[in-house]
Design a protein around this motif. Structure first.
Motif, mmCIF file in Angstrom:
data_model
loop_
_atom_site.group_PDB
_atom_site.id
_atom_site.type_symbol
_atom_site.label_atom_id
_atom_site.label_comp_id
_atom_site.label_asym_id
_atom_site.label_seq_id
_atom_site.Cartn_x
_atom_site.Cartn_y
_atom_site.Cartn_z
ATOM 1 N N GLU A 44 31.312 32.303 40.756
ATOM 2 C CA GLU A 44 30.386 32.200 39.547
ATOM 3 C C GLU A 44 28.860 32.929 40.065
ATOM 4 O OE1 GLU A 44 30.072 29.513 36.036
ATOM 5 O OE2 GLU A 44 28.386 28.894 37.042
ATOM 6 N N ARG A 45 28.646 33.985 39.365
ATOM 7 C CA ARG A 45 27.307 34.828 39.957
ATOM 8 C C ARG A 45 26.530 34.711 38.623
ATOM 9 N NH1 ARG A 45 28.992 40.561 42.352
ATOM 10 N NH2 ARG A 45 26.999 40.513 42.994
ATOM 11 N N LYS A 46 25.220 34.240 38.827
ATOM 12 C CA LYS A 46 24.269 34.324 37.612
ATOM 13 C C LYS A 46 23.119 35.208 37.581
ATOM 14 C CE LYS A 46 25.223 29.306 36.159
ATOM 15 N NZ LYS A 46 24.772 28.088 35.808
ATOM 16 N N LEU A 47 23.180 36.271 36.834
ATOM 17 C CA LEU A 47 22.348 37.487 37.249
ATOM 18 C C LEU A 47 21.489 37.338 35.998
ATOM 19 C CD1 LEU A 47 25.237 39.726 38.005
ATOM 20 C CD2 LEU A 47 23.720 38.423 39.967
ATOM 21 N N ASN A 48 20.215 38.276 36.091
ATOM 22 C CA ASN A 48 19.400 38.630 35.047
ATOM 23 C C ASN A 48 19.256 40.223 35.491
ATOM 24 O OD1 ASN A 48 17.436 38.638 37.285
ATOM 25 N ND2 ASN A 48 15.903 37.613 35.749
ATOM 26 N N THR A 49 20.279 40.945 35.896
ATOM 27 C CA THR A 49 20.171 42.326 36.118
ATOM 28 C C THR A 49 21.537 43.068 36.104
ATOM 29 O OG1 THR A 49 19.379 43.780 37.943
ATOM 30 C CG2 THR A 49 20.373 41.910 38.751
ATOM 31 N N GLY A 50 21.450 44.342 36.197
ATOM 32 C CA GLY A 50 22.737 45.173 36.614
ATOM 33 C C GLY A 50 22.670 45.360 37.926
ATOM 34 N N PHE A 51 23.839 46.102 38.345
ATOM 35 C CA PHE A 51 23.827 46.636 39.702
ATOM 36 C C PHE A 51 24.642 47.710 39.664
ATOM 37 C CE2 PHE A 51 26.944 42.956 39.727
ATOM 38 C CZ PHE A 51 27.900 43.460 39.403
ATOM 39 N N THR A 52 24.795 48.414 40.723
ATOM 40 C CA THR A 52 25.494 49.914 40.830
ATOM 41 C C THR A 52 26.193 49.796 42.249
ATOM 42 O OG1 THR A 52 23.685 51.075 39.484
ATOM 43 C CG2 THR A 52 25.432 52.339 41.174
ATOM 44 N N ASP A 53 27.515 50.260 41.987
ATOM 45 C CA ASP A 53 28.433 49.977 43.181
ATOM 46 C C ASP A 53 28.350 48.968 44.186
ATOM 47 O OD1 ASP A 53 29.116 52.675 42.501
ATOM 48 O OD2 ASP A 53 27.855 53.875 43.734
ATOM 49 N N ASP A 54 28.471 47.834 43.560
ATOM 50 C CA ASP A 54 28.426 46.722 44.439
ATOM 51 C C ASP A 54 29.747 46.470 44.847
ATOM 52 O OD1 ASP A 54 27.265 43.952 45.175
ATOM 53 O OD2 ASP A 54 28.476 43.018 43.871
ATOM 54 N N VAL A 55 29.903 45.951 45.981
ATOM 55 C CA VAL A 55 31.362 45.907 46.746
ATOM 56 C C VAL A 55 31.656 44.522 47.033
ATOM 57 C CG1 VAL A 55 32.654 46.536 48.954
ATOM 58 C CG2 VAL A 55 31.012 48.227 47.699
ATOM 59 N N ILE A 56 32.969 43.966 46.777
ATOM 60 C CA ILE A 56 33.373 42.712 47.095
ATOM 61 C C ILE A 56 34.559 42.652 47.745
ATOM 62 C CG2 ILE A 56 34.257 40.452 45.823
ATOM 63 C CD1 ILE A 56 32.537 41.419 43.328
ATOM 64 N N ASP A 57 34.520 41.979 48.863
ATOM 65 C CA ASP A 57 35.843 41.856 49.656
ATOM 66 C C ASP A 57 36.747 40.918 49.088
ATOM 67 O OD1 ASP A 57 34.957 43.231 51.994
ATOM 68 O OD2 ASP A 57 33.532 41.369 52.522
ATOM 69 N N ASN A 108 40.256 49.352 50.443
ATOM 70 C CA ASN A 108 40.828 48.125 49.764
ATOM 71 C C ASN A 108 39.900 47.102 49.317
ATOM 72 O OD1 ASN A 108 43.275 47.274 48.989
ATOM 73 N ND2 ASN A 108 43.288 45.500 50.428
ATOM 74 N N LYS A 109 38.704 47.367 48.940
ATOM 75 C CA LYS A 109 37.625 46.447 48.434
ATOM 76 C C LYS A 109 37.373 46.707 46.934
ATOM 77 C CE LYS A 109 35.101 45.850 52.905
ATOM 78 N NZ LYS A 109 33.719 45.934 53.390
ATOM 79 N N LEU A 110 36.797 45.844 46.224
ATOM 80 C CA LEU A 110 36.649 45.959 44.792
ATOM 81 C C LEU A 110 35.010 46.402 44.620
ATOM 82 C CD1 LEU A 110 37.056 45.635 41.623
ATOM 83 C CD2 LEU A 110 36.424 43.307 41.925
ATOM 84 N N LYS A 111 34.889 47.396 44.020
ATOM 85 C CA LYS A 111 33.744 48.341 43.780
ATOM 86 C C LYS A 111 33.361 48.230 42.386
ATOM 87 C CE LYS A 111 32.600 52.723 44.207
ATOM 88 N NZ LYS A 111 32.410 54.027 45.024
ATOM 89 N N MET A 112 32.194 47.481 41.983
ATOM 90 C CA MET A 112 31.603 47.356 40.395
ATOM 91 C C MET A 112 30.462 47.842 40.266
ATOM 92 S SD MET A 112 32.748 43.276 40.244
ATOM 93 C CE MET A 112 32.045 43.359 38.645
ATOM 94 N N THR A 113 30.361 48.463 39.077
ATOM 95 C CA THR A 113 29.048 48.750 38.452
ATOM 96 C C THR A 113 28.717 48.257 37.144
ATOM 97 O OG1 THR A 113 28.851 50.962 39.513
ATOM 98 C CG2 THR A 113 27.498 50.743 37.442
ATOM 99 N N LEU A 114 27.764 47.322 37.286
ATOM 100 C CA LEU A 114 27.425 46.591 35.848
ATOM 101 C C LEU A 114 26.067 46.882 35.319
ATOM 102 C CD1 LEU A 114 28.165 43.982 34.139
ATOM 103 C CD2 LEU A 114 26.883 42.535 35.705
ATOM 104 N N LYS A 115 26.045 47.422 34.016
ATOM 105 C CA LYS A 115 24.692 47.838 33.305
ATOM 106 C C LYS A 115 23.953 46.397 32.778
ATOM 107 C CE LYS A 115 26.510 52.443 32.237
ATOM 108 N NZ LYS A 115 26.601 53.540 31.138
ATOM 109 N N GLU A 116 22.738 46.674 32.549
ATOM 110 C CA GLU A 116 21.715 45.694 32.392
ATOM 111 C C GLU A 116 22.335 45.353 30.928
ATOM 112 O OE1 GLU A 116 18.923 44.707 33.726
ATOM 113 O OE2 GLU A 116 19.127 46.173 35.563
ATOM 114 N N ASN A 117 22.228 43.979 30.676
ATOM 115 C CA ASN A 117 22.581 43.064 29.344
ATOM 116 C C ASN A 117 21.077 43.158 28.637
ATOM 117 O OD1 ASN A 117 23.100 41.624 27.283
ATOM 118 N ND2 ASN A 117 23.500 39.643 28.697
#
Length: 315
Positions: A44-57, A108-117
């Motif tokens: 459970e990640r709580k953020l107040n930002t977006g991010f680009t090309d975040d990689v999760i194992d 074989n990792k998960l790459k995510m880009t999340l825009k600002e809310n």
């Protein structure tokens, strides 16, 4: 007969309990009770930002994302093709609303880009992962950033978009009368009181205007040069659509005319305008996290540059 009925009832419940046990056992056997496909701090990640090309194992050799759903409603989210959002291969999958994209990397990792809310309401969504007999989920709760700032801009005038022309748009006609035997001063610049500067921003980009909400929206755009002179250099409100500013300022200089005794003049006006269209690209920064994103669009400006006062005798 009564004993037979009791036996039948007892047998029925025995079968139901047996079948329920088998079904429960199958469900338990289908997926590992403690999958642990992602690290606990990712759950459970709580953020107040977006991010680009975040990689999760992902702790599995083969895995897929079968769904992304709303954390409150449980509603399955859809991709840009209108299909349920899922990640299976190495293609980048984009949410239909544009604020999330995901893909499986070559390693074989998960790459995510999340825009600002940019909403005042937190964005809460859950991502499901499956791998063989393992099933896991992790959630993201994303709030609006505390503040944003413009850190870079590029403004380019569209070739051949500039127009210079004369028009009586916004000009009025006023009849001035001096019914005395003495000269009289009248303010003729009043014929231009309805003349306006205009500024219009357009953009289809995600969050193009939402980031400025609650902040100072004034932005300096490129000065307007015409025949070697600067006719405009100031800030304009960065908002979607058209804003206006009066050409005649309350504390500005006034044009006056002296009427002779018992004289009448009809005063009208004409204005020289310049119109131009520019493409703009702004780089915006989340001041708390440092996350940067780009918005672009078009800016159209109309500037009254020279007033022409026209005097006529009454007919």
């Amino acid at each position: 007969m009564q004993r037979l009925a009791i036996l039948k009832t007892s047998l029925f419940f025995t079968v139901v309990v047996f079948l329920s046990g088998m079904m429960t056992s199958c469900v338990k056997d289908e997926f590992d009770a403690d999958p642990d496909l992602v690290d606990p701090e990712v759950k459970e990640r709580k953020l107040n930002t977006g991010f680009t090309d975040d990689v999760i194992d992902i702790k599995a050799e083969t895995w897929s994302i079968p769904y992304v759903k709303g954390g409150i409603t449980g509603e399955l989210l859809k991709d840009s093709n209108g299909e349920p959002f899922k990640v299976e291969g190495n293609d980048s999958i984009v949410l239909d609303q544009g604020w999330l994209s995901m893909m499986k990397t070559a390693d074989n990792k998960l790459k995510m880009t999340l825009k600002e809310n940019f909403s005042d309401s937190p964005r809460h969504f859950i991502i499901g992962i499956i791998s063989d007999n393992k099933k896991d989920e992790f959630a993201i709760i994303q709030s609006r950033g505390e503040a944003y700032e413009l850190v870079d801009k590029k403004i380019t005038e569209v070739p051949d978009s500039r127009k210079v022309y004369k028009s009586n748009e916004g000009c009025t006609t006023i009849t001035f009368v001096n019914d005395t035997d003495k000269p009289k001063q009248v303010v003729t610049s009043e014929v231009f009181k309805n003349v306006k500067y205009s500024s219009e921003f357009k953009s289809q980009d995600y969050g193009a205007f939402e980031w400025v909400r609650g902040q100072d929206s004034l932005i300096f755009m490129d000065e307007l040069l015409h025949e070697g002179s600067i006719y405009w250099t100031k800030q304009v409100p960065y908002v979607s659509g058209t804003t206006y500013e009066n050409y005649i300022k309350p504390d500005g200089s006034k044009e006056e005319l002296t009427l002779r005794p018992f004289d009448t003049k009809v005063v009208s006006g004409e204005m020289t305008y310049i119109e131009r269209t520019c493409n703009y690209t702004f780089t915006i920064r989340n001041k708390t996290s440092g996350n940067r994103f780009v918005v672009s669009g078009t800016w159209q400006q109309k500037v009254p540059i020279i007033s022409h006062t026209l005097l006529n005798d009454p007919k």
